[in-house]
Design a protein around this motif. Structure first.
Motif, PDB file in Angstrom:
ATOM      1  N   PRO A 224       0.837  -1.199   0.142  1.00 13.93           N
ATOM      2  CA  PRO A 224       0.002   0.028  -0.165  1.00 13.93           C
ATOM      3  C   PRO A 224       1.013   1.296   0.070  1.00 13.93           C
ATOM      4  O   PRO A 224       1.914   1.443   0.713  1.00 13.93           O
ATOM      5  CB  PRO A 224      -0.746  -0.201   1.186  1.00 13.93           C
ATOM      6  CG  PRO A 224       0.053  -1.166   2.127  1.00 13.93           C
ATOM      7  CD  PRO A 224       0.823  -2.110   1.326  1.00 13.93           C
ATOM      8  N   HIS A 225       0.429   2.326  -1.077  1.00 11.95           N
ATOM      9  CA  HIS A 225       0.992   3.444  -0.851  1.00 11.95           C
ATOM     10  C   HIS A 225       0.142   4.491  -0.974  1.00 11.95           C
ATOM     11  O   HIS A 225      -0.692   4.677  -1.609  1.00 11.95           O
ATOM     12  CB  HIS A 225       1.863   3.660  -2.349  1.00 11.95           C
ATOM     13  CG  HIS A 225       3.112   2.753  -2.387  1.00 11.95           C
ATOM     14  ND1 HIS A 225       3.373   1.652  -2.150  1.00 11.95           N
ATOM     15  CD2 HIS A 225       4.414   3.276  -2.817  1.00 11.95           C
ATOM     16  CE1 HIS A 225       4.508   1.026  -2.440  1.00 11.95           C
ATOM     17  NE2 HIS A 225       5.249   2.081  -2.554  1.00 11.95           N
ATOM     18  N   ARG A 226       0.416   5.446  -0.053  1.00  6.36           N
ATOM     19  CA  ARG A 226      -0.677   6.657   0.143  1.00  6.36           C
ATOM     20  C   ARG A 226      -0.576   7.736  -1.098  1.00  6.36           C
ATOM     21  O   ARG A 226       0.548   7.995  -1.501  1.00  6.36           O
ATOM     22  CB  ARG A 226      -0.402   7.221   1.471  1.00  6.36           C
ATOM     23  CG  ARG A 226      -1.285   8.451   1.837  1.00  6.36           C
ATOM     24  CD  ARG A 226      -1.278   8.997   3.250  1.00  6.36           C
ATOM     25  NE  ARG A 226       0.053   9.066   3.717  1.00  6.36           N
ATOM     26  CZ  ARG A 226       0.612  10.199   3.664  1.00  6.36           C
ATOM     27  NH1 ARG A 226       0.050  11.443   3.360  1.00  6.36           N
ATOM     28  NH2 ARG A 226       1.811  10.481   3.939  1.00  6.36           N
ATOM     29  N   VAL A 227      -1.633   7.997  -1.439  1.00  2.40           N
ATOM     30  CA  VAL A 227      -1.589   9.207  -2.678  1.00  2.40           C
ATOM     31  C   VAL A 227      -1.387  10.495  -1.822  1.00  2.40           C
ATOM     32  O   VAL A 227      -2.080  10.697  -0.795  1.00  2.40           O
ATOM     33  CB  VAL A 227      -2.949   9.193  -3.097  1.00  2.40           C
ATOM     34  CG1 VAL A 227      -2.966  10.591  -4.118  1.00  2.40           C
ATOM     35  CG2 VAL A 227      -3.232   8.036  -3.953  1.00  2.40           C
ATOM     36  N   LEU A 228      -0.381  11.169  -2.397  1.00  2.00           N
ATOM     37  CA  LEU A 228       0.105  12.528  -1.689  1.00  2.00           C
ATOM     38  C   LEU A 228      -0.643  13.472  -2.443  1.00  2.00           C
ATOM     39  O   LEU A 228      -1.083  14.646  -2.040  1.00  2.00           O
ATOM     40  CB  LEU A 228       1.640  12.792  -1.855  1.00  2.00           C
ATOM     41  CG  LEU A 228       2.273  11.819  -1.064  1.00  2.00           C
ATOM     42  CD1 LEU A 228       3.824  11.961  -1.386  1.00  2.00           C
ATOM     43  CD2 LEU A 228       1.911  11.676   0.348  1.00  2.00           C
TER      44      LEU A 228
END
Length: 225
Positions: free
Chosen positions: A13-17
């Protein structure tokens, strides 16, 4: 975007910046950076709990940055890209560790791209590899020369743009393939990096190898679909 893949790559999982529209139906997606990458590498991207195959995208940013940046265009009949375009800061996507062998280095080279195929060359430029490079970029319309100011700054008159539907200052009207065919002397000893749709890659490789005598092993390609 390169072709879709199965699931041999672990996804995290990667958070949207941030997400920004840079042209109609074309976006830059900034994600948190969890892994180091080399300029020119790709990542597999999917949505959480998505049964569809991940898609591959070239990283379009500096390895020194704290974010992972992706350039993509929305495919009207696609599954993933319309949903990526609707993401908001704080959302999450699934991303693999970076991989691939289309990696830039400090040796002289020509970069040749169409459309969003310019993404890996953004990464290479921001990694400090543009000082001895030439970029040939083709597009259908004038608003599809993504990151033009970056390339103008770092490449100067070694940044060549070709538009098939219009002409403008510093932008020639026509196809980049026609310019390559008419160019009298292409360097034989350097590498040529090709990135874009399959038709362009196949045609440019043919021109370089069969017409211009470039050794086949000096032509590297990343095909977008």
């Amino acid at each position: 975007m390169t072709s879709s893949v199965g699931t041999p790559y672990a996804l995290f999982p990667h958070r949207v910046l941030a997400i920004e529209a840079v042209a109609p139906q074309v976006y830059v997606l900034d994600l948190e950076k969890r892994f180091h990458f080399l300029p020119g590498q790709v990542v597999a991207v999917a949505l959480p709990d998505d049964a569809h195959k991940p898609r591959l995208y070239s990283v379009a940013g500096s390895p020194r940055e704290t974010r992972l940046r992706i350039l993509f265009d929305v495919k009207a009949d696609g599954w993933l890209t319309p949903r990526l375009a609707r993401l908001k800061p704080g959302d999450h996507v699934q991303v693999s560790e970076p991989f691939g062998k289309f990696i830039g280095d400090d040796a002289p080279a020509w970069w040749i791209a169409t459309g969003t195929g310019v993404a890996p060359f953004v990464s290479m430029t921001e990694a400090g590899l543009a000082h001895n490079k030439t970029l040939i970029h083709g597009a259908r319309t004038l608003n599809k020369f993504y990151f033009a100011s970056l390339f103008e700054q770092h490449l100067g008159d070694r940044y060549h743009r070709f538009c098939t539907t219009a002409q403008a200052p510093h932008v020639a009207h026509g196809r980049l393939t026609h310019w390559l065919e008419s160019h009298p002397h292409l360097p034989l000893e350097i590498k040529y990096y090709l990135c874009g749709h399959a038709d362009m890659v196949v045609e440019v490789r043919r021109i370089l190898v069969e017409q211009k005598g470039i050794p086949y092993h000096n032509v590297l390609a990343e095909i977008y679909f």
